[in-house]
Design an enzyme around this catalytic site. Sequence first.
Site, PDB file in Angstrom:
ATOM      1  N   GLU A 195      -8.651 -10.318  -8.437  1.00  0.00           N
ATOM      2  CA  GLU A 195      -7.749  -9.189  -8.211  1.00  0.00           C
ATOM      3  C   GLU A 195      -6.583  -9.205  -9.198  1.00  0.00           C
ATOM      4  O   GLU A 195      -6.154  -8.158  -9.688  1.00  0.00           O
ATOM      5  CB  GLU A 195      -7.264  -9.208  -6.752  1.00  0.00           C
ATOM      6  CG  GLU A 195      -8.405  -8.865  -5.801  1.00  0.00           C
ATOM      7  CD  GLU A 195      -8.102  -9.138  -4.329  1.00  0.00           C
ATOM      8  OE1 GLU A 195      -6.946  -9.412  -3.983  1.00  0.00           O
ATOM      9  OE2 GLU A 195      -9.059  -9.072  -3.527  1.00  0.00           O
ATOM     10  N   HIS A 203      -1.839  -5.439   1.359  1.00  0.00           N
ATOM     11  CA  HIS A 203      -3.082  -6.179   1.193  1.00  0.00           C
ATOM     12  C   HIS A 203      -2.735  -7.601   0.806  1.00  0.00           C
ATOM     13  O   HIS A 203      -1.719  -7.841   0.165  1.00  0.00           O
ATOM     14  CB  HIS A 203      -3.905  -5.512   0.071  1.00  0.00           C
ATOM     15  CG  HIS A 203      -4.953  -6.406  -0.509  1.00  0.00           C
ATOM     16  ND1 HIS A 203      -6.152  -6.627   0.109  1.00  0.00           N
ATOM     17  CD2 HIS A 203      -4.964  -7.151  -1.643  1.00  0.00           C
ATOM     18  CE1 HIS A 203      -6.867  -7.472  -0.634  1.00  0.00           C
ATOM     19  NE2 HIS A 203      -6.165  -7.806  -1.689  1.00  0.00           N
ATOM     20  N   TYR A 225     -12.145  -2.990  -3.635  1.00  0.00           N
ATOM     21  CA  TYR A 225     -12.733  -3.007  -2.288  1.00  0.00           C
ATOM     22  C   TYR A 225     -14.263  -2.989  -2.331  1.00  0.00           C
ATOM     23  O   TYR A 225     -14.902  -2.503  -1.399  1.00  0.00           O
ATOM     24  CB  TYR A 225     -12.207  -1.826  -1.472  1.00  0.00           C
ATOM     25  CG  TYR A 225     -10.790  -2.023  -0.937  1.00  0.00           C
ATOM     26  CD1 TYR A 225     -10.469  -3.135  -0.160  1.00  0.00           C
ATOM     27  CD2 TYR A 225      -9.786  -1.094  -1.196  1.00  0.00           C
ATOM     28  CE1 TYR A 225      -9.179  -3.321   0.333  1.00  0.00           C
ATOM     29  CE2 TYR A 225      -8.488  -1.273  -0.691  1.00  0.00           C
ATOM     30  CZ  TYR A 225      -8.198  -2.383   0.071  1.00  0.00           C
ATOM     31  OH  TYR A 225      -6.929  -2.577   0.575  1.00  0.00           O
ATOM     32  N   LYS A 267       0.833  -1.201   0.000  1.00  0.00           N
ATOM     33  CA  LYS A 267       0.000   0.000   0.000  1.00  0.00           C
ATOM     34  C   LYS A 267       0.875   1.262   0.000  1.00  0.00           C
ATOM     35  O   LYS A 267       2.088   1.178   0.188  1.00  0.00           O
ATOM     36  CB  LYS A 267      -0.921  -0.051   1.225  1.00  0.00           C
ATOM     37  CG  LYS A 267      -1.918  -1.217   1.162  1.00  0.00           C
ATOM     38  CD  LYS A 267      -2.792  -1.251   2.396  1.00  0.00           C
ATOM     39  CE  LYS A 267      -3.836  -2.358   2.292  1.00  0.00           C
ATOM     40  NZ  LYS A 267      -4.708  -2.405   3.483  1.00  0.00           N
ATOM     41  N   ASN A 278      -1.864  -0.048   7.097  1.00  0.00           N
ATOM     42  CA  ASN A 278      -1.369  -1.375   7.484  1.00  0.00           C
ATOM     43  C   ASN A 278      -0.511  -2.034   6.404  1.00  0.00           C
ATOM     44  O   ASN A 278      -0.417  -3.251   6.308  1.00  0.00           O
ATOM     45  CB  ASN A 278      -2.512  -2.268   7.960  1.00  0.00           C
ATOM     46  CG  ASN A 278      -3.566  -2.499   6.906  1.00  0.00           C
ATOM     47  OD1 ASN A 278      -3.423  -2.017   5.779  1.00  0.00           O
ATOM     48  ND2 ASN A 278      -4.601  -3.237   7.239  1.00  0.00           N
TER      49      ASN A 278
HETATM   50  P1  RTP Z   1      -6.787  -6.063   3.029  1.00  0.00           P
HETATM   51  O1  RTP Z   1      -8.057  -6.335   2.219  1.00  0.00           O
HETATM   52  O2  RTP Z   1      -6.254  -4.682   2.816  1.00  0.00           O
HETATM   53  O3  RTP Z   1      -5.766  -7.144   2.879  1.00  0.00           O
HETATM   54  O4  RTP Z   1      -7.187  -6.125   4.531  1.00  0.00           O
HETATM   55  P2  RTP Z   1      -8.010  -7.215   5.288  1.00  0.00           P
HETATM   56  O5  RTP Z   1      -8.564  -8.267   4.378  1.00  0.00           O
HETATM   57  O6  RTP Z   1      -7.138  -7.660   6.411  1.00  0.00           O
HETATM   58  O7  RTP Z   1      -9.205  -6.331   5.866  1.00  0.00           O
HETATM   59  P3  RTP Z   1     -10.577  -5.852   5.224  1.00  0.00           P
HETATM   60  O8  RTP Z   1     -11.619  -6.091   6.225  1.00  0.00           O
HETATM   61  O9  RTP Z   1     -10.753  -6.383   3.834  1.00  0.00           O
HETATM   62  O10 RTP Z   1     -10.342  -4.290   5.156  1.00  0.00           O
HETATM   63  C1  RTP Z   1      -9.617  -3.710   4.091  1.00  0.00           C
HETATM   64  C2  RTP Z   1      -8.779  -2.587   4.612  1.00  0.00           C
HETATM   65  O11 RTP Z   1      -9.629  -1.555   5.112  1.00  0.00           O
HETATM   66  C3  RTP Z   1      -8.967  -0.873   6.149  1.00  0.00           C
HETATM   67  N1  RTP Z   1      -9.804  -0.887   7.356  1.00  0.00           N
HETATM   68  N2  RTP Z   1     -10.001   0.185   8.087  1.00  0.00           N
HETATM   69  N3  RTP Z   1     -11.967   0.219  11.120  1.00  0.00           N
HETATM   70  C4  RTP Z   1     -11.239   0.725  10.143  1.00  0.00           C
HETATM   71  O12 RTP Z   1     -10.950   1.894  10.092  1.00  0.00           O
HETATM   72  C5  RTP Z   1     -10.791  -0.183   9.094  1.00  0.00           C
HETATM   73  N4  RTP Z   1     -11.101  -1.463   8.994  1.00  0.00           N
HETATM   74  C6  RTP Z   1     -10.469  -1.913   7.880  1.00  0.00           C
HETATM   75  C7  RTP Z   1      -7.667  -1.594   6.427  1.00  0.00           C
HETATM   76  O13 RTP Z   1      -6.619  -0.891   5.755  1.00  0.00           O
HETATM   77  C8  RTP Z   1      -7.877  -2.947   5.796  1.00  0.00           C
HETATM   78  O14 RTP Z   1      -6.675  -3.539   5.427  1.00  0.00           O
END
Ligand code: RTP
Length: 155
Positions: A133, A122, A56, A16, A119
Amino acid sequence: KLEELGVPFKPDTPVKPDGVERGLVGEIIKRFESKGYKLVALQLMHPTKEQLEEHYGDLKTKSFFPKLVAYMLSGPVVGMVWEGKDAVKTGRKLLGETNPLNSAPGTIRGDFCIDVGKNLCHGSDAVESAQKEIALWFPQGVKSVARGLDRLIYE
Ligand code: RTP
């Protein structure tokens, strides 16, 4: 099915904007290489809003969605495709939890960040999402490097 063809899984793993800005691209590549995965695609990209809204799409209704898209538009990202045994599941273990504060030391997020909104990287959450993707970020296709599997599988 890819499994039936003996084709190893290929997650899409972009670094990212904060990872590129902080100079952690090499470190993230090193973690996947050291584990034993093969890098089969790599590209510095300036994503469009449309690409991110598609990437997303599942999170469209979340309150943090606009901030997430703005953050992902804040600088270049580095898209990668990794190949190898159980790469989706194990790749996500290498990344750590979504919230870096819950990520164990030794994981990428556990070692290098503290904010859920920054973070670092991804990782596709399933083989099916990896395929979608990869098609979104590498429309030119990705060539496998696995021994005996030297053919285009994402055309
Ligand atoms: P990613 O898709 O980026 O690999 O992350 P992930 O599966 O671990 O998490 P996901 O639930 O798909 O969320 C995508 C990205 O959204 C941001 N996020 N912000 N509460 C918040 O402010 C929040 N929750 C999620 C994070 O950057 C997350 O990686």
